[in-house]
Write an enzyme that holds these catalytic residues in place. Structure first.
Site, short mmCIF file in Angstrom:
data_model
loop_
_atom_site.label_atom_id
_atom_site.label_comp_id
_atom_site.label_asym_id
_atom_site.label_seq_id
_atom_site.Cartn_x
_atom_site.Cartn_y
_atom_site.Cartn_z
N SER A 570 -46.93 39.66 -22.09
CA SER A 570 -46.04 40.10 -23.15
C SER A 570 -46.44 41.22 -23.74
O SER A 570 -46.68 42.17 -22.98
CB SER A 570 -45.88 38.58 -24.34
OG SER A 570 -44.72 38.81 -24.89
N ASP A 656 -35.84 35.19 -19.53
CA ASP A 656 -36.63 35.56 -20.72
C ASP A 656 -35.79 36.25 -21.89
O ASP A 656 -35.13 37.26 -21.55
CB ASP A 656 -37.84 36.29 -20.38
CG ASP A 656 -38.76 36.61 -21.33
OD1 ASP A 656 -38.29 36.60 -22.44
OD2 ASP A 656 -40.12 37.10 -20.86
N HIS A 691 -39.54 32.89 -21.16
CA HIS A 691 -40.67 33.69 -21.47
C HIS A 691 -41.95 33.15 -21.16
O HIS A 691 -43.10 33.52 -20.67
CB HIS A 691 -40.61 34.10 -22.92
CG HIS A 691 -41.63 35.05 -23.39
ND1 HIS A 691 -41.43 36.29 -23.17
CD2 HIS A 691 -42.78 34.75 -24.15
CE1 HIS A 691 -42.52 37.12 -23.56
NE2 HIS A 691 -43.43 36.10 -24.15
#
Length: 723
Positions: A570, A656, A691
């Site tokens: 991320s 995501d 995600h």
């Protein structure tokens, strides 16, 4: 197989078409050859992602046996049929169970038999799935049944009504974090007719158990509305309780542990505002505690101090590292908040839990987490009778409290771990000050923490900082010289990546590698200044710190560049992309998970999910030329150059909603077209996940085994002969 070796037949990598788009911004023309990959529903895009997956599978086919071995090692070390330590709440002990062969767990409860006994019951560890672990066991939710027929499944949250009869739970079967709330009658095992869709996370009961509060998002994926749902009515009749119209702010709701107040929290990255609903005076409606002031952050909770109802205010009004204060249960200006724990620049106060007889403060100092207990008395003028830390002996560890729902409970449930000590559950009895180990997560196969060594290192930076590094390896692993090391980093949102234990990581350590965490600026490990030093216009410090940590590990003989692999996900994936551009020679491989590598494009588009709420973290490059120039200078996608990059594995998920798949897809395409030398870049896309990646424990083990096998290959440890 050595890091330089490749399979006998090397397939050709997919080549993304160049379809240039241009945009004028701050006097500069930006040309993007791969923005067309953003069209998620395009047949060309899907075909390209599937071709990338096929290429990645072909390039890693030689690691299939190693992946299988790592999966088997994780499975063999995990007690698959297991139970959590029961947690007491409203007359019941709640616990979770898992079973061999099942992807998901089940939740259960039993009635409390002795109201005065806070010692958790000991469930039977060896009972069959169809047998109760404790007498009187009641099944609440079987997640395996809920997940049946779905490729992806996630439980957003679950909450039992105050009377114990109803269970509200939320599920996501796509991976986009839009949950559906349903209500189960635990007496009849029948679902009520209520169904609430489009919810972010779970739902909160009101004190009477007839209503649910929940949060929804706007089109930019910002949590902006709080709703009230009365049981037995359609969602279309739900009442809008609060609407946050400032696009930088998001909202959430919950009840205080005392059950008296419903809190609605509204906040940006730099500013907070709380509204409260008093269950003893509901006719007053939502009241604001302290109106938002730019830069003022605070958390609010309810406590009884010296026999008086007070709000606890954890705030930065008097200093960046926060102060704990008290205030009346009414609208109160910051200048009227009375300090309970004064601001101390050496101690970052992070949270406080209020109980009837004590407070538990979460804080950190010198990069380590701490729990502080304030015992309470009856004197309104001096309500705190003692103030002390719960002490631990290890050099590197992480401690926190959790599973403490009861306002009147005399014990505090603690979680404790290190990189060598598995997750451990303790009860701390405030009355006797005794710390009792209730459970340490079993690691099968004869695991002994003493076989591993942990250290805290400090890496010097060019601007005079010392960056903490937590590192673990098998004891004596460095006796013959440098070892391979996996260096992990994040460095954003004031999130602290504290030392933690991982069963999967043992597959690295037991092959002779080390694992390290670089606690770089942008995180919160060293207080608020550490965060401020790695955000906005200071973002380069995050990357420089990570590079400094890598160099320190090399310079002090821990490892060599050829056997040092970097990993981040991320915002940590942004870190990976930046260090790949800035110091490619320092790493033998880089793993970037759901990486925020096209940060400038994302932050230039206010219509994308979460962009506006991120302005306080990264800046607004569309309006501010200085921010634009800063991001233009570090954004990984913008700065790909013709150099020999280390091998890179980029991993993402099609659904995501936080970091869109298109960012790593574009990055990989540009790396392939621009890099020179090895150009060993792989893209792996989960086509049915979000995600957090795949769902289900076995799927997640396979997923991690894939990454670890690739990492071991880069380290030169993939060949069994290298063990």
């Amino acid at each position: 197989m050595s890091p330089e070796a490749t399979p006998d037949v090397v397939p050709h990598p997919p080549v993304a078409d160049r379809r240039p788009t241009t945009r004028e911004i701050h006097g500069e023309t930006r040309t993007d050859d791969y923005e067309w990959l953003r069209e998620k529903d395009s047949e060309d895009v899907v075909a390209h992602l599937e071709a990338e997956n096929a290429y990645t599978e072909a390039r890693t086919a030689h690691l299939a046996d190693l992946r299988a071995a790592i999966f088997d090692e994780i499975k063999a070390r995990t007690l698959e049929t297991d139970l959590s330590v029961p947690t007491r709440n409203r007359g019941y002990w709640y616990y979770g169970r898992s079973f061999e062969g099942k992807e998901y767990g089940v939740s259960c409860r039993v009635p409390v038999s002795d109201p005065d006994d806070w010692t958790p019951p000991q469930p039977a560890q060896d009972c069959a799935p169809d047998e109760p672990a404790l007498p009187g066991e009641e099944l609440l939710l079987d997640l395996n049944a809920l997940a049946e027929g779905h490729e992806f499944f996630s439980l957003g949250g679950s909450a039992v009504s105050p009377d114990g009869h109803l269970l509200a739970y939320s599920t996501d079967v796509v991976g986009d974090e839009r949950y559906t709330v349903r209500v189960l009658d635990l007496r009849t095992r029948e679902l009520l007719g209520d169904e609430i869709t489009g919810v972010l996370g779970g739902a909160t009961w009101d004190r009477d158990g007839g209503e649910l509060y929940y949060t929804t998002t706007d089109e930019a994926w910002r949590a902006d509305k709080i709703w009230r749902h009365r049981l037995g009515t359609p969602q279309t009749d739900d009442e809008l309780v609060f609407h946050e119209t400032d696009e930088r702010f998001w909202v959430g709701t919950g009840r205080t542990r005392s059950d008296r107040f419903l809190m609605v929290a509204s906040g940006s990255k730099t500013t907070s505002e709380y509204h409260f609903l008093d269950a003893e005076a509901p006719e007053k409606g939502l009241q604001v505690f302290a109106p938002r002031v730019e830069g003022l952050e605070y958390n609010l909770d309810h406590a009884v101090l010296g026999g008086q109802d007070r709000f606890l205010v954890l705030h930065n009004h008097t200093g960046d590292d926060f102060e704990l204060a008290t205030a009346p249960c009414a609208t109160t200006a910051p200048d009227a908040w009375l300090p309970l724990i004064a601001h101390d620049s050496a101690v970052r106060l992070e949270d406080v839990d209020a109980f009837a007889g004590h407070l538990v403060v979460h804080q950190r100092s010198q990069g380590l987490t701490q729990l502080r207990v304030l015992e309470l008395g009856d004197d309104p003028a001096a309500p705190v009778t003692d103030d002390y830390l719960v002490e631990f002996d290890e050099e590197v560890y992480t401690v926190g409290s959790g599973g403490n729902p009861g306002f009147h409970q005399p014990t505090v449930r603690l979680g404790y771990t290190s990189m060598a000590i598995p997750s451990s559950v303790y009860d701390y009895d405030v009355r006797t000050r005794e710390l009792t180990l209730l459970r340490r997560t079993p690691v099968l196969g004869g695991y002994d923490p003493a076989d591993y060594e942990e250290h805290r290192l400090w890496a010097p930076t060019e601007d005079g900082e010392q960056v903490p590094i937590s590192i673990v390896c098998r004891r004596g692993a460095r006796a013959d010289g440098p070892i391979p090391v996996l260096l992990y980093g994040y460095g954003a949102y004031e999130a602290s990546i504290d030392p933690y234990f991982s069963v999967a990581r043992l597959s690295l350590l037991d092959r002779g590698a080390g694992f390290a965490i670089a606690h770089v600026r942008g995180g919160g490990e060293m207080g608020r200044r550490w965060y401020d030093g790695g955000k906005m216009l200071n973002k380069q410090n995050t990357f420089s710190d990570f590079i400094a940590c890598a160099r320190h590990l090399v310079d002090t003989g821990w490892t060599t560049p050829e056997r040092l692999v970097a990993e981040g996900a991320s915002a940590g994936g942004l870190l990976m992309g930046a260090v790949a551009n800035q110091a490619p020679q320092l790493f033998g491989g880089i793993v970037a998970g759901v990486p925020f590598v096209d940060a400038l494009t994302t932050m230039l588009d206010a219509s994308l999910p979460l962009t506006v709420t991120e302005y306080d973290e990264w800046g607004n490059p569309e309006d501010d030329p200085t921010v634009y120039a800063t991001m233009r200078g570090y954004a990984p996608y913008e700065n790909v150059i013709a150099t020999d990059y280390p091998p890179i594995l980029a991993e993402t998920s099609l659904n995501d909603t936080r970091v869109l798949y298109v960012e790593p897809a574009k990055w990989v395409a540009k790396l392939r077209a621009t890099a020179v030398g090895r150009r060993d870049v792989l893209l792996r896309t989960e086509m049915s996940a979000g995600h957090g990646g795949v769902s289900g424990r076995y799927k997640s083990w396979h997923d991690r085994a894939f990454s670890l096998a690739w990492i071991l290959d880069r380290m030169g440890l993939a060949d069994p002969a290298a063990d």
